[in-house]
Design an enzyme around this catalytic site. Structure first.
Site, PDB file in Angstrom:
ATOM      1  N   ASP A   1      -2.346   6.034  -4.222  1.00  0.00           N
ATOM      2  CA  ASP A   1      -1.228   5.295  -3.647  1.00  0.00           C
ATOM      3  C   ASP A   1      -0.857   4.143  -4.577  1.00  0.00           C
ATOM      4  OD1 ASP A   1      -3.462   3.743  -3.128  1.00  0.00           O
ATOM      5  OD2 ASP A   1      -2.822   3.151  -1.129  1.00  0.00           O
TER       6      ASP A   1
ATOM      7  N   ASP B   1      -6.038   2.235  -3.876  1.00  0.00           N
ATOM      8  CA  ASP B   1      -7.239   2.191  -3.035  1.00  0.00           C
ATOM      9  C   ASP B   1      -7.395   3.455  -2.198  1.00  0.00           C
ATOM     10  OD1 ASP B   1      -5.261   1.737  -1.137  1.00  0.00           O
ATOM     11  OD2 ASP B   1      -6.205  -0.049  -0.274  1.00  0.00           O
TER      12      ASP B   1
ATOM     13  N   SER C   1       0.823  -1.202   0.000  1.00  0.00           N
ATOM     14  CA  SER C   1       0.000   0.000   0.000  1.00  0.00           C
ATOM     15  C   SER C   1       0.858   1.253   0.000  1.00  0.00           C
ATOM     16  CB  SER C   1      -0.970  -0.052   1.182  1.00  0.00           C
ATOM     17  OG  SER C   1      -1.949   0.944   1.087  1.00  0.00           O
TER      18      SER C   1
ATOM     19  N   ASP D   1      -1.295   0.959  -4.737  1.00  0.00           N
ATOM     20  CA  ASP D   1      -2.264  -0.081  -5.100  1.00  0.00           C
ATOM     21  C   ASP D   1      -3.649   0.490  -5.409  1.00  0.00           C
ATOM     22  OD1 ASP D   1      -2.606   0.506  -2.349  1.00  0.00           O
ATOM     23  OD2 ASP D   1      -3.597  -1.407  -2.005  1.00  0.00           O
TER      24      ASP D   1
END
Length: 464
Positions: free
Chosen positions: A249, A253, A104, A251
């Site tokens: 970010d 999300d 993340s 990833d």
């Protein structure tokens, strides 16, 4: 080096000794435990796998895939993808679960195994604990040669994800196209570079400028979308006379925006603005965690709904959303959850809904931000020494402020009239987070500083 084992997954730095970092041995160990948990759930043997753009991604992917095959599981590999895309693919493929290889917002030396159930959601506390316990038993029996799992590849799911977003009833492509937006995107050298521009083009955005575009995992800046990390995006938006800037970010999300004048919209207000639009079209309840701005409560009540707080963590927000039948929810870190799409934080649907809201409002991003209540959150952290007893620290803080309203559902939240401070240990780092909110930026900062001083007096070190 660090290895953090939690119910939501396994996160650590690459390299070092087993048990103290995310080494090949640890990757195999916890992939095996997850595979054993999947085997307990039924006959379905299909696992969806995707990864962000980290340097270690392919290496970790090879270890995880081989381990799952050895467990007799079949893997559908999405390749470079996003967390919300993998979550949706689990449901679309009727898979038994999924793993996203991403740390993340953590820097490039980190990676992680984020673990999903058959609903494409993060594991319950019970399931996560089962996996952690199993990993320590070392009792696994692997599949014989005729029963090893298969591997297949499917790189179509980002487009399927986008197609689903385009079909959402509150996404208005015509309005977005008519608005003639010019947008700067910072995907921080990860998979936002292969998903966000494609989405924007499909939405009819007239001009798209991408910075830090190469997917190489060598993050151009700290990848957490915080103000101190977004200076390049802010400068580019102003220099290019863009409508707005978008940061995600690694990833994809978490989501935040930059206003047309190069100022920050505020990651806390990502969910607030999108909820305002959703609630203006669909009445209902909302949920965010205890560390998120009270502005969501204000907006929800303005639209006739009820706001509910939850413990920090996506799984806790989702649980509360289901309990109260929330129409939208998320977290103040720029995480937006739209249950009609799936129960997971999703920057891509957040972008589509925000742009629709902006287009229909006829306002600039800066003017739109000015329509929401002004609260200020001071976000701080203190690193933990290995020998620190956090429960003891929290008990001392609670005793010191015992005359104030206190919530201990998730760490320690203390109310000061209309202000609050929330202390909790992180699930992903060896730290205590201290968030304070007030209608005054100075007051919020002073509350946080006061609590941090209290903590340091109680023998914590390395404040920053």
């Amino acid at each position: 080096m660090a290895l953090i084992k939690s119910i939501s997954g396994i996160r650590g730095t690459i390299g070092g000794k087993p048990g103290n970092a995310l080494t090949p041995i640890d990757i195999v160990k916890y992939s095996t435990a997850y595979g054993a948990w999947i085997a307990q759930q039924g006959k379905n043997k299909t696992i969806i796998l995707g990864r962000d753009g980290r340097i270690s991604g392919e290496m970790v992917r090879n270890l995880v895939v081989s381990t799952l095959q050895c467990m007799g599981l079949d893997v559908i590999d999405l390749g470079l993808s996003t967390t919300p895309t993998v979550e949706m693919a689990v449901k679309m493929e009727n898979a038994a679960g999924g793993i996203i290889l991403t740390a993340s917002h953590n820097p490039k030396e980190w990676n992680a195994l984020k673990l999903l159930n058959k609903d494409g959601e993060f594991l319950s506390a019970e399931a996560g604990q089962w996996i952690l316990d199993y990993a320590e038993k070392n009792e696994t029996s692997f599949a014989e040669i005729n029963k090893i799992g298969s591997v297949s590849y499917n790189e179509t799911y980002i487009q399927k994800h986008i197609d689903t977003i385009l079909a959402h009833p509150l996404v208005d492509i015509k309005a977005i196209k008519k608005a003639n937006f010019k947008i700067v995107v910072d995907p921080v050298n990860s998979t936002g570079a292969i998903s966000v521009p494609v989405l924007l083009k499909a939405l009819g955005v007239s001009e798209i400028i991408v910075i830090n575009e190469e997917v190489n995992g060598k993050f151009a800046h700290n990848p957490e979308p915080l103000p101190e990390n977004l200076s390049e995006l802010c400068v580019t938006v102003e220099k290019k006379h863009a409508t707005l800037g978008i940061a995600v970010d690694p990833d994809v999300d978490r989501l935040c925006f930059v206003c047309d004048d190069g100022s920050l919209f505020g990651e806390e207000y990502t969910l607030v603005a999108i909820a305002d639009y959703v609630l203006s079209n669909k009445k209902g309840n909302t949920v965010s965690n205890l560390s998120s701005t009270r502005a969501l409560k204000d907006i929800t009540e303005k639209h006739g709904g009820t706001y509910y707080p939850s413990a920090v963590g996506e799984v806790n927000v989702v649980k509360k959303m289901k309990e109260v039948n929330a129409v939208i929810g998320g977290e103040g870190n720029g995480g937006v959850i739209v249950p009609e799409l799936h129960y997971g934080r999703d920057a891509l649907i957040g972008i589509a809904l925000f742009l629709t809201h902006l287009a229909k409002s006829g306002k600039t991003v800066k003017t739109l931000r000015g329509t929401y209540p002004d609260y200020f959150i001071s976000k701080n952290k203190i690193e933990l020494d290995a020998d620190v007893n956090v429960k003891d620290i929290f008990k001392k803080i609670q005793d010191k402020y015992k005359k104030q309203p206190i919530n201990t559902e998730d760490g320690l939240r203390i109310e000061f009239d209309n202000d609050w401070v929330h202390l909790r240990t992180s699930n992903t780092e060896p730290i205590i987070r201290i968030y304070a909110e007030s209608g005054s930026e100075t007051t919020a900062s002073n509350i946080a500083k006061r609590i941090m001083a209290d903590i340091k007096e109680m023998r914590l070190v390395k404040a920053d």
